[in-house]
Design an enzyme around this catalytic site. Structure first.
Site, PDB file in Angstrom:
ATOM      1  N   ASP A   9     -28.773  -9.087 -15.437  1.00  0.00           N
ATOM      2  CA  ASP A   9     -27.576  -8.700 -14.682  1.00  0.00           C
ATOM      3  C   ASP A   9     -27.060  -9.960 -13.988  1.00  0.00           C
ATOM      4  OD1 ASP A   9     -25.734  -6.992 -13.173  1.00  0.00           O
ATOM      5  OD2 ASP A   9     -27.055  -7.425 -11.480  1.00  0.00           O
ATOM      6  N   ASP A  11     -24.295 -10.207 -10.901  1.00  0.00           N
ATOM      7  CA  ASP A  11     -24.084 -10.169  -9.460  1.00  0.00           C
ATOM      8  C   ASP A  11     -25.310  -9.629  -8.738  1.00  0.00           C
ATOM      9  OD1 ASP A  11     -21.221 -11.044  -9.325  1.00  0.00           O
ATOM     10  OD2 ASP A  11     -21.021  -9.329 -10.671  1.00  0.00           O
ATOM     11  N   GLY A  44     -21.629  -5.292 -15.553  1.00  0.00           N
ATOM     12  CA  GLY A  44     -20.480  -4.402 -15.520  1.00  0.00           C
ATOM     13  C   GLY A  44     -19.175  -5.177 -15.624  1.00  0.00           C
ATOM     14  N   LYS A 195     -26.264  -0.124 -20.297  1.00  0.00           N
ATOM     15  CA  LYS A 195     -26.916  -1.393 -20.636  1.00  0.00           C
ATOM     16  C   LYS A 195     -28.171  -1.178 -21.479  1.00  0.00           C
ATOM     17  CE  LYS A 195     -25.361  -3.976 -16.533  1.00  0.00           C
ATOM     18  NZ  LYS A 195     -25.784  -4.855 -15.427  1.00  0.00           N
ATOM     19  N   ASP A 218     -30.559  -5.275 -10.283  1.00  0.00           N
ATOM     20  CA  ASP A 218     -30.682  -4.899  -8.876  1.00  0.00           C
ATOM     21  C   ASP A 218     -30.018  -3.570  -8.535  1.00  0.00           C
ATOM     22  OD1 ASP A 218     -27.889  -5.497  -7.084  1.00  0.00           O
ATOM     23  OD2 ASP A 218     -27.960  -6.255  -9.113  1.00  0.00           O
ATOM     24  N   ASN A 221     -26.583   0.598 -12.292  1.00  0.00           N
ATOM     25  CA  ASN A 221     -26.152   0.397 -13.674  1.00  0.00           C
ATOM     26  C   ASN A 221     -27.146  -0.458 -14.463  1.00  0.00           C
ATOM     27  OD1 ASN A 221     -25.327  -1.894 -12.144  1.00  0.00           O
ATOM     28  ND2 ASN A 221     -23.807  -2.446 -13.673  1.00  0.00           N
TER      29      ASN A 221
END
Length: 274
Positions: A9, A11, A44, A195, A218, A221
């Site tokens: 991921d 962010d 995302g 994902k 984190d 999603n």
């Protein structure tokens, strides 16, 4: 286990709070790629908002991949070929717009390389800053969205979206995947697209086993890929319920949490096989 791929991921995971990659983390990921391992970005974010990070990590050189829009699109960085793409019909986007008005929350989507919203709000600025994409304020949202879109976001205060997520997940089950990517972003993609399913699709094409994959995230999603991967890792800054389903919890995004996983599970493995 000899891990062959790490899926990250962006962010609050790979990226520090200022949206940069720490020198230690970058070096660890470059070393992993030099050792023949794949580094995959899964976010995302729209593809456009991930390409500069892919370039920084030289994913094109190492033949790796981007899973954008929460897995609704898979792009080969070396060839720019789209390996998988899922979209929502304009009619679905319009229905979500009607729900957003009914529930009193803001809405965003993407048309081309623009963020489109019927009314500029503070979350529009956050999305614009994260993605680097231009913002188009379209009073007539329905007229502005006349082609398929990859995903739709409802944005508002976190407390409001927690309640809305709980309401819409069962209401839209079987039609749409509904998940929060940030406390203030509630995202909608085609049912069955997340994902985790996107990662499954990718490794099948590459002949990599799920046991050979590490996935780090984190937020909610990221849950599907954390559960799917052979080693599912939660960041130290993840909510407790994400940590509870992970196989391993690393340090925060401000404490080189990703680098520590790469060093422990990938680079040590590579060194021991030399």
């Amino acid at each position: 286990m000899n891990y062959k791929m790490i899926v990250l991921d962006l962010d609050d995971t790979l990226l520090r709070d200022d949206h940069t990659i720490s020198p230690r983390t970058k070096q660890a990921l470059m070393d992993a790629q030099e050792a023949g391992m794949k580094v995959v970005l899964a976010s995302g974010r729209p593809t456009f908002a991930m390409t500069h990070i892919a370039k920084e990590l030289e994913l094109e050189k190492y033949g790796s991949f981007i899973l954008s829009f929460n897995g609704a699109k898979i792009t080969n960085c070396a060839t720019q070929e789209v390996l998988f793409s899922s979209t929502l019909t304009p009619e679905t986007a319009h229905e979500l717009y009607a729900i957003s008005k009914q529930e009193g929350v803001w809405i965003h989507t993407y048309v081309g390389d623009d963020i489109v919203t019927p009314a500029h709000n503070k979350y529009t600025d956050i999305e614009g800053e994260i993605t680097g994409m231009p913002i188009v304020e379209a009073e007539d949202f329905i007229a502005a969205v006349q082609e398929p879109v990859v995903k739709v976001l409802m944005v508002d205060d976190p407390e409001k979206l927690v309640a809305l997520e709980s309401k819409l997940q069962p209401q839209l089950a079987g039609e749409l995947n509904v998940v929060r990517s940030k406390p203030f972003f509630l995202e909608f993609t085609e049912a069955g697209v997340d994902k985790g399913t996107s990662l499954h699709h990718l490794i099948q094409q590459l002949g990599i086993k799920r046991e050979e994959v590490i996935a780090i995230g984190d937020s909610y999603n990221d849950l599907a890929m954390i559960e799917f991967a052979g080693l599912g890792v939660a960041m130290g800054n993840a909510p407790d319920d994400i940590k509870a389903v992970a196989n391993y919890v690393t340090d925060t995004n401000m404490e080189d949490g990703v680098a520590k996983v790469v060093e422990k599970y990938m680079l040590n493995q590579a060194a021991s096989t030399v």
